[in-house]
Design a protein around this motif. Structure first.
Motif, mmCIF file in Angstrom:
data_model
loop_
_atom_site.group_PDB
_atom_site.id
_atom_site.type_symbol
_atom_site.label_atom_id
_atom_site.label_comp_id
_atom_site.label_asym_id
_atom_site.label_seq_id
_atom_site.Cartn_x
_atom_site.Cartn_y
_atom_site.Cartn_z
ATOM 1 N N LEU A 161 -38.584 -0.306 12.241
ATOM 2 C CA LEU A 161 -39.004 1.091 12.130
ATOM 3 C C LEU A 161 -38.823 1.603 10.704
ATOM 4 O O LEU A 161 -39.614 2.406 10.203
ATOM 5 C CB LEU A 161 -38.210 1.956 13.099
ATOM 6 N N GLN A 162 -37.772 1.130 10.048
ATOM 7 C CA GLN A 162 -37.491 1.583 8.680
ATOM 8 C C GLN A 162 -38.460 0.994 7.665
ATOM 9 O O GLN A 162 -38.762 1.635 6.645
ATOM 10 C CB GLN A 162 -36.054 1.218 8.314
ATOM 11 N N THR A 163 -38.968 -0.212 7.939
ATOM 12 C CA THR A 163 -39.833 -0.871 6.957
ATOM 13 C C THR A 163 -41.322 -0.673 7.251
ATOM 14 O O THR A 163 -42.111 -0.380 6.353
ATOM 15 C CB THR A 163 -39.530 -2.374 6.893
ATOM 16 N N LEU A 164 -41.721 -0.811 8.526
ATOM 17 C CA LEU A 164 -43.145 -0.702 8.860
ATOM 18 C C LEU A 164 -43.586 0.744 9.013
ATOM 19 O O LEU A 164 -44.742 1.071 8.775
ATOM 20 C CB LEU A 164 -43.439 -1.466 10.158
ATOM 21 N N ARG A 165 -42.685 1.610 9.414
ATOM 22 C CA ARG A 165 -42.978 3.016 9.681
ATOM 23 C C ARG A 165 -44.187 3.155 10.621
ATOM 24 O O ARG A 165 -45.224 3.711 10.253
ATOM 25 C CB ARG A 165 -43.225 3.786 8.385
ATOM 26 N N PRO A 166 -44.047 2.652 11.842
ATOM 27 C CA PRO A 166 -45.185 2.656 12.758
ATOM 28 C C PRO A 166 -45.465 4.030 13.342
ATOM 29 O O PRO A 166 -44.589 4.903 13.391
ATOM 30 C CB PRO A 166 -44.730 1.697 13.861
ATOM 31 N N GLY A 167 -46.699 4.224 13.800
ATOM 32 C CA GLY A 167 -47.025 5.427 14.536
ATOM 33 C C GLY A 167 -46.747 5.265 16.014
ATOM 34 O O GLY A 167 -46.687 6.253 16.750
ATOM 35 N N LEU A 168 -46.584 4.009 16.466
ATOM 36 C CA LEU A 168 -46.485 3.738 17.901
ATOM 37 C C LEU A 168 -45.589 2.532 18.150
ATOM 38 O O LEU A 168 -45.685 1.523 17.455
ATOM 39 C CB LEU A 168 -47.890 3.461 18.457
ATOM 40 N N VAL A 169 -44.732 2.642 19.158
ATOM 41 C CA VAL A 169 -43.940 1.515 19.660
ATOM 42 C C VAL A 169 -44.345 1.309 21.113
ATOM 43 O O VAL A 169 -44.339 2.255 21.910
ATOM 44 C CB VAL A 169 -42.431 1.794 19.549
ATOM 45 N N ALA A 170 -44.724 0.075 21.475
ATOM 46 C CA ALA A 170 -45.240 -0.219 22.816
ATOM 47 C C ALA A 170 -44.294 -1.145 23.561
ATOM 48 O O ALA A 170 -43.912 -2.208 23.045
ATOM 49 C CB ALA A 170 -46.626 -0.853 22.724
ATOM 50 N N VAL A 171 -43.928 -0.754 24.797
ATOM 51 C CA VAL A 171 -43.018 -1.534 25.631
ATOM 52 C C VAL A 171 -43.498 -1.463 27.082
ATOM 53 O O VAL A 171 -44.407 -0.710 27.408
ATOM 54 C CB VAL A 171 -41.566 -0.986 25.542
ATOM 55 N N GLU A 172 -42.858 -2.249 27.940
ATOM 56 C CA GLU A 172 -43.021 -2.107 29.386
ATOM 57 C C GLU A 172 -41.725 -1.548 29.959
ATOM 58 O O GLU A 172 -40.637 -1.878 29.488
ATOM 59 C CB GLU A 172 -43.319 -3.456 30.041
ATOM 60 N N SER A 173 -41.830 -0.711 30.981
ATOM 61 C CA SER A 173 -40.604 -0.207 31.607
ATOM 62 C C SER A 173 -39.931 -1.294 32.431
ATOM 63 O O SER A 173 -38.713 -1.437 32.426
ATOM 64 C CB SER A 173 -40.905 1.018 32.464
ATOM 65 N N VAL A 174 -40.729 -2.084 33.163
ATOM 66 C CA VAL A 174 -40.270 -3.281 33.856
ATOM 67 C C VAL A 174 -41.175 -4.415 33.394
ATOM 68 O O VAL A 174 -42.402 -4.337 33.549
ATOM 69 C CB VAL A 174 -40.332 -3.133 35.385
ATOM 70 N N TYR A 175 -40.594 -5.454 32.816
ATOM 71 C CA TYR A 175 -41.411 -6.489 32.190
ATOM 72 C C TYR A 175 -42.040 -7.401 33.235
ATOM 73 O O TYR A 175 -41.427 -7.761 34.236
ATOM 74 C CB TYR A 175 -40.587 -7.257 31.152
ATOM 75 N N SER A 176 -43.285 -7.773 32.952
ATOM 76 C CA SER A 176 -44.147 -8.368 33.969
ATOM 77 C C SER A 176 -43.833 -9.822 34.278
ATOM 78 O O SER A 176 -44.259 -10.330 35.317
ATOM 79 C CB SER A 176 -45.616 -8.259 33.533
ATOM 80 N N VAL A 177 -43.110 -10.510 33.417
ATOM 81 C CA VAL A 177 -42.760 -11.908 33.688
ATOM 82 C C VAL A 177 -41.283 -12.030 34.075
ATOM 83 O O VAL A 177 -40.959 -12.482 35.171
ATOM 84 C CB VAL A 177 -43.082 -12.816 32.492
ATOM 85 N N LEU A 178 -40.379 -11.598 33.236
ATOM 86 C CA LEU A 178 -38.959 -11.764 33.532
ATOM 87 C C LEU A 178 -38.437 -10.692 34.481
ATOM 88 O O LEU A 178 -37.373 -10.866 35.085
ATOM 89 C CB LEU A 178 -38.148 -11.776 32.242
ATOM 90 N N GLY A 179 -39.122 -9.574 34.601
ATOM 91 C CA GLY A 179 -38.738 -8.551 35.563
ATOM 92 C C GLY A 179 -37.562 -7.702 35.143
ATOM 93 O O GLY A 179 -37.012 -6.952 35.958
ATOM 94 N N ASP A 180 -37.151 -7.767 33.859
ATOM 95 C CA ASP A 180 -36.046 -6.943 33.393
ATOM 96 C C ASP A 180 -36.557 -5.585 32.915
ATOM 97 O O ASP A 180 -37.756 -5.381 32.748
ATOM 98 C CB ASP A 180 -35.260 -7.658 32.295
#
Length: 382
Positions: A161-180
């Protein structure tokens, strides 16, 4: 063309491209990476995503049948031409209320919703390394700068975040393979501090976790936060098909005016959306089914010596791709349908089975299926 010329064309060597593809297919086969689409057979379902068993709920089917009789099979056009019906607009309103967002936009698949969201929102984009393929594909297709951070690693995210300074961070709330689960509160604190939006794919969380099944964002106490955009699919706990983006009203206007996967795609069939509306209403009142889903997930985790998952996805490791295939085939032979995930479908590059909980499966059948999966694992490994 003369008969001789036609015969000469048929006898000519195949195009070099097809030869290369054939050789690559042979190599994948030897590595255990061949994928085959087969008609589904009768089996105890530990592979599909119908977490609450709503795809066959009589009220869902009745709603879909009524809309089918009224509107016909297809939508008849894109959303902005002839494809929008009252069912589409009502679902958007109801889904936004369910997730606590100001508004929502409906798509014909969750994949297209993710493509539409990342194309519409400002970059650069930082993605969790385990985020769904559609999010990584969307970042590439959007053409801007993107990078990944180590899975659920807040320190790595903060450095980037400090170096790229993105406009967006994308995640899953529950991950589709490992399920965490993603640490959404901590992620939101970081993205807010750096002025970035947080996009949360709720595909495996809507209907399964959170108050009234409202998902991971609601479970984290972040529903309605203007710094969060939600994407989701209707094809999992709602037992239907389609996708949605939920967020501020200004985002809806932007997607209607500029979103290519909204403007140029045929709308989802009204009958499917009518069924999804009823499924959403049922899911809201299905706390007992969510309790049962958690119980069954814990049962499978204990049988396979794994931590209990965040929702209804478990992915026990299976060795290499050939071992995973053998394990899955032994389950199939005993009437148990399981997922078989091999690279590149697995974010950690380890082959796995993927088991998903379906509370529509009778409890006795589910318990027997879990026993079969655990027993065949030992046989496949021997």
């Amino acid at each position: 063309m003369s008969a001789d010329a036609a015969k000469a064309r048929l006898d000519a060597p195949s195009h070099a491209l097809w030869d290369r593809l054939s050789r690559k297919a042979d190599l994948r086969g030897r590595a255990g990476l061949t994928r085959t689409a087969r008609p589904r057979a009768t089996a105890v379902d530990l592979a599909g995503n119908d977490y609450l068993g709503l795809s066959r709920h009589p009220d869902v089917l009745a709603a879909a049948a009524a809309a089918l009789a009224e509107h016909g099979l297809g939508a008849g056009g894109s959303r902005l031409v002839r494809g929008t019906t009252g069912h589409h607009e009502a679902f958007e309103t109801e889904f936004a209320a369910h997730t606590g967002a100001e508004t929502a936009v409906l798509y014909s698949s969750g994949y297209l919703a993710n493509l539409g969201a990342l194309a519409a929102l400002p970059g650069p984009v930082l993605l969790d390394a385990h985020a769904h393929a559609s999010l990584h594909d969307a970042a590439r297709l959007a053409g801007g700068r993107s990078a990944t951070f180590a899975h659920n690693d807040l320190d790595d995210l903060e450095r980037q975040l400090q170096t790229l300074r993105p406009g967006l961070v994308a995640v899953e709330s529950v991950y589709s393979v490992l399920g965490d689960a993603a640490p959404l509160r901590d992620l939101h604190a970081l993205t807010s501090a750096h002025g970035a939006l947080l996009l949360v794919d709720e595909a495996h969380a809507i209907g399964t976790i959170g108050p009234q099944g409202a998902g991971g964002v609601a479970a984290a106490g972040l529903a309605g936060d203007p710094g969060i955009v939600i994407t989701a699919t209707l094809s999992k706990a709602l037992g239907a098909a389609g996708g949605a983006i939920a967020g501020p009203a200004v985002l809806r206007r932007h997607l209607h005016d500029t979103g290519r996967t909204f403007i140029f795609d045929t709308a989802p069939p009204p009958a499917v959306i009518a069924g999804a509306r009823t499924a959403l209403a049922i899911a809201r009142e299905s706390d007992s089914a969510r309790t049962e889903l958690a119980r069954r997930a814990a049962l499978a985790a204990a049988a396979l010596d794994m931590p209990a998952p965040a929702a209804g996805v478990l992915s026990p490791p299976a060795g290499d791709a050939r071992a995973a295939t053998a394990w899955a085939e032994r389950c199939t032979e005993q009437g148990i349908a399981v997922g078989c995930f091999r690279p590149p479908s697995t974010p950690d590059h380890r082959s796995r089975l993927r088991l998903t909980v379906n509370t529509g499966v009778p409890a006795e059948d589910y318990a027997r299926a879990v026993d079969v999966v655990a027993a065949t694992r030992r046989i496949a490994a021997s």
